[in-house]
Design a protein around this motif. Structure first.
Motif, PDB file in Angstrom:
ATOM      1  N   PHE A 109       0.857  -1.188   0.000  1.00 28.60           N
ATOM      2  CA  PHE A 109       0.000   0.000   0.000  1.00 28.60           C
ATOM      3  C   PHE A 109       0.890   1.233   0.000  1.00 28.60           C
ATOM      4  O   PHE A 109       1.090   1.890   1.025  1.00 28.60           O
ATOM      5  CB  PHE A 109      -0.932  -0.020   1.206  1.00 28.60           C
ATOM      6  CG  PHE A 109      -2.104   0.914   1.042  1.00 28.60           C
ATOM      7  CD1 PHE A 109      -2.217   2.064   1.812  1.00 28.60           C
ATOM      8  CD2 PHE A 109      -3.086   0.653   0.109  1.00 28.60           C
ATOM      9  CE1 PHE A 109      -3.284   2.923   1.649  1.00 28.60           C
ATOM     10  CE2 PHE A 109      -4.163   1.507  -0.064  1.00 28.60           C
ATOM     11  CZ  PHE A 109      -4.256   2.652   0.714  1.00 28.60           C
ATOM     12  N   VAL A 110       1.413   1.517  -1.182  1.00 32.68           N
ATOM     13  CA  VAL A 110       2.294   2.663  -1.383  1.00 32.68           C
ATOM     14  C   VAL A 110       1.767   3.478  -2.555  1.00 32.68           C
ATOM     15  O   VAL A 110       1.008   2.985  -3.390  1.00 32.68           O
ATOM     16  CB  VAL A 110       3.748   2.219  -1.657  1.00 32.68           C
ATOM     17  CG1 VAL A 110       4.307   1.521  -0.425  1.00 32.68           C
ATOM     18  CG2 VAL A 110       3.820   1.295  -2.869  1.00 32.68           C
ATOM     19  N   ASP A 111       2.221   4.721  -2.626  1.00 31.23           N
ATOM     20  CA  ASP A 111       1.710   5.661  -3.635  1.00 31.23           C
ATOM     21  C   ASP A 111       1.789   5.086  -5.048  1.00 31.23           C
ATOM     22  O   ASP A 111       0.821   5.131  -5.809  1.00 31.23           O
ATOM     23  CB  ASP A 111       2.508   6.953  -3.528  1.00 31.23           C
ATOM     24  CG  ASP A 111       1.762   8.150  -4.066  1.00 31.23           C
ATOM     25  OD1 ASP A 111       1.533   8.200  -5.278  1.00 31.23           O
ATOM     26  OD2 ASP A 111       1.421   9.034  -3.261  1.00 31.23           O
ATOM     27  N   SER A 112       2.916   4.516  -5.389  1.00 29.82           N
ATOM     28  CA  SER A 112       3.126   4.019  -6.748  1.00 29.82           C
ATOM     29  C   SER A 112       2.305   2.780  -7.064  1.00 29.82           C
ATOM     30  O   SER A 112       2.177   2.398  -8.225  1.00 29.82           O
ATOM     31  CB  SER A 112       4.608   3.723  -6.968  1.00 29.82           C
ATOM     32  OG  SER A 112       5.048   2.724  -6.061  1.00 29.82           O
ATOM     33  N   GLY A 113       1.752   2.139  -6.042  1.00 29.58           N
ATOM     34  CA  GLY A 113       0.996   0.919  -6.251  1.00 29.58           C
ATOM     35  C   GLY A 113      -0.492   1.126  -6.423  1.00 29.58           C
ATOM     36  O   GLY A 113      -1.224   0.161  -6.635  1.00 29.58           O
ATOM     37  N   MET A 114      -0.944   2.361  -6.346  1.00 22.83           N
ATOM     38  CA  MET A 114      -2.361   2.634  -6.437  1.00 22.83           C
ATOM     39  C   MET A 114      -2.772   2.915  -7.882  1.00 22.83           C
ATOM     40  O   MET A 114      -2.041   3.548  -8.640  1.00 22.83           O
ATOM     41  CB  MET A 114      -2.734   3.834  -5.569  1.00 22.83           C
ATOM     42  CG  MET A 114      -2.439   3.653  -4.086  1.00 22.83           C
ATOM     43  SD  MET A 114      -3.318   2.274  -3.326  1.00 22.83           S
ATOM     44  CE  MET A 114      -2.021   1.032  -3.262  1.00 22.83           C
ATOM     45  N   ASP A 115      -3.969   2.442  -8.218  1.00 21.09           N
ATOM     46  CA  ASP A 115      -4.488   2.636  -9.572  1.00 21.09           C
ATOM     47  C   ASP A 115      -5.614   3.655  -9.629  1.00 21.09           C
ATOM     48  O   ASP A 115      -5.856   4.249 -10.685  1.00 21.09           O
ATOM     49  CB  ASP A 115      -4.989   1.294 -10.118  1.00 21.09           C
ATOM     50  CG  ASP A 115      -3.868   0.293 -10.269  1.00 21.09           C
ATOM     51  OD1 ASP A 115      -3.781  -0.648  -9.445  1.00 21.09           O
ATOM     52  OD2 ASP A 115      -3.068   0.468 -11.207  1.00 21.09           O
ATOM     53  N   TYR A 116      -6.303   3.840  -8.516  1.00 22.52           N
ATOM     54  CA  TYR A 116      -7.441   4.754  -8.473  1.00 22.52           C
ATOM     55  C   TYR A 116      -7.271   5.692  -7.287  1.00 22.52           C
ATOM     56  O   TYR A 116      -6.868   5.274  -6.199  1.00 22.52           O
ATOM     57  CB  TYR A 116      -8.748   3.972  -8.337  1.00 22.52           C
ATOM     58  CG  TYR A 116      -8.901   2.849  -9.333  1.00 22.52           C
ATOM     59  CD1 TYR A 116      -8.989   1.531  -8.916  1.00 22.52           C
ATOM     60  CD2 TYR A 116      -8.938   3.116 -10.703  1.00 22.52           C
ATOM     61  CE1 TYR A 116      -9.123   0.497  -9.829  1.00 22.52           C
ATOM     62  CE2 TYR A 116      -9.067   2.089 -11.622  1.00 22.52           C
ATOM     63  CZ  TYR A 116      -9.157   0.781 -11.178  1.00 22.52           C
ATOM     64  OH  TYR A 116      -9.279  -0.232 -12.091  1.00 22.52           O
ATOM     65  N   TRP A 117      -7.643   6.970  -7.511  1.00 21.14           N
ATOM     66  CA  TRP A 117      -7.473   7.984  -6.478  1.00 21.14           C
ATOM     67  C   TRP A 117      -8.707   8.867  -6.357  1.00 21.14           C
ATOM     68  O   TRP A 117      -9.417   9.112  -7.347  1.00 21.14           O
ATOM     69  CB  TRP A 117      -6.285   8.895  -6.820  1.00 21.14           C
ATOM     70  CG  TRP A 117      -4.953   8.256  -6.678  1.00 21.14           C
ATOM     71  CD1 TRP A 117      -4.231   7.627  -7.649  1.00 21.14           C
ATOM     72  CD2 TRP A 117      -4.153   8.185  -5.491  1.00 21.14           C
ATOM     73  NE1 TRP A 117      -3.042   7.169  -7.137  1.00 21.14           N
ATOM     74  CE2 TRP A 117      -2.962   7.504  -5.811  1.00 21.14           C
ATOM     75  CE3 TRP A 117      -4.333   8.636  -4.178  1.00 21.14           C
ATOM     76  CZ2 TRP A 117      -1.960   7.260  -4.879  1.00 21.14           C
ATOM     77  CZ3 TRP A 117      -3.330   8.395  -3.257  1.00 21.14           C
ATOM     78  CH2 TRP A 117      -2.161   7.713  -3.603  1.00 21.14           C
ATOM     79  N   GLY A 118      -8.918   9.364  -5.152  1.00 20.49           N
ATOM     80  CA  GLY A 118      -9.868  10.433  -4.948  1.00 20.49           C
ATOM     81  C   GLY A 118      -9.153  11.775  -5.081  1.00 20.49           C
ATOM     82  O   GLY A 118      -7.919  11.824  -5.194  1.00 20.49           O
ATOM     83  N   ASN A 119      -9.915  12.835  -5.047  1.00 17.89           N
ATOM     84  CA  ASN A 119      -9.344  14.181  -5.192  1.00 17.89           C
ATOM     85  C   ASN A 119      -8.832  14.743  -3.882  1.00 17.89           C
ATOM     86  O   ASN A 119      -8.151  15.778  -3.888  1.00 17.89           O
ATOM     87  CB  ASN A 119     -10.386  15.130  -5.776  1.00 17.89           C
ATOM     88  CG  ASN A 119     -10.641  14.845  -7.249  1.00 17.89           C
ATOM     89  OD1 ASN A 119      -9.732  14.459  -7.980  1.00 17.89           O
ATOM     90  ND2 ASN A 119     -11.867  15.029  -7.678  1.00 17.89           N
TER      91      ASN A 119
END
Length: 127
Positions: A109-119
């Motif tokens: 669970f790291v920044d580069s591992g995320m595919d979807y984001w909220g604002n």
């Protein structure tokens, strides 16, 4: 393009509580791990907590353990972050995020591992 919607931020006094929500209109979060990152003023965005979709196992960074609780209501397609006993250092923009995976851990669970984001939703702890 999947867009997560995070909400619930605001201003709270030290020791107070807030509950953040994350949902995804038109996208089913049921099969994905979901969690939260925090970006404090002048600092990088750091992982705070996540919850798996399969077994509901959770992860918390040390600074929030015992104070924050993550949960999910798949019927409402929503993930929550209950924040209690809040401190000045909890101030920041909180981002909901999800990988294309049902799993999450401290390692993944790291920044580069995320595919979807909220604002992002702003949380200010101030006396």
């Amino acid at each position: 393009q999947v867009q997560l919607v995070d909400s619930g931020g605001g201003v709270v006094q030290p020791g107070g509580s807030l509950r953040l929500s994350c949902t995804a209109p038109g996208f089913n979060l049921r099969h994905f791990a979901v969690g939260w990152f925090r970006q404090a003023p002048g600092k990088e965005r750091d992982p705070i907590s996540c919850i798996r979709s399969t077994d509901l196992v959770t992860y918390y960074t040390n600074s929030v353990k015992g104070r924050f609780t993550i949960s999910r209501d798949d019927a409402k397609n929503t993930v929550f972050l209950q924040m209690d006993s809040m401190r000045l250092e909890d101030t920041g923009i909180y981002y909901c995020a999800a990988p294309q995976s049902p799993y999450c851990s401290a390692a993944t669970f790291v920044d580069s591992g995320m595919d979807y984001w909220g604002n992002g939703t702003l949380v200010t702890v101030s006396s």
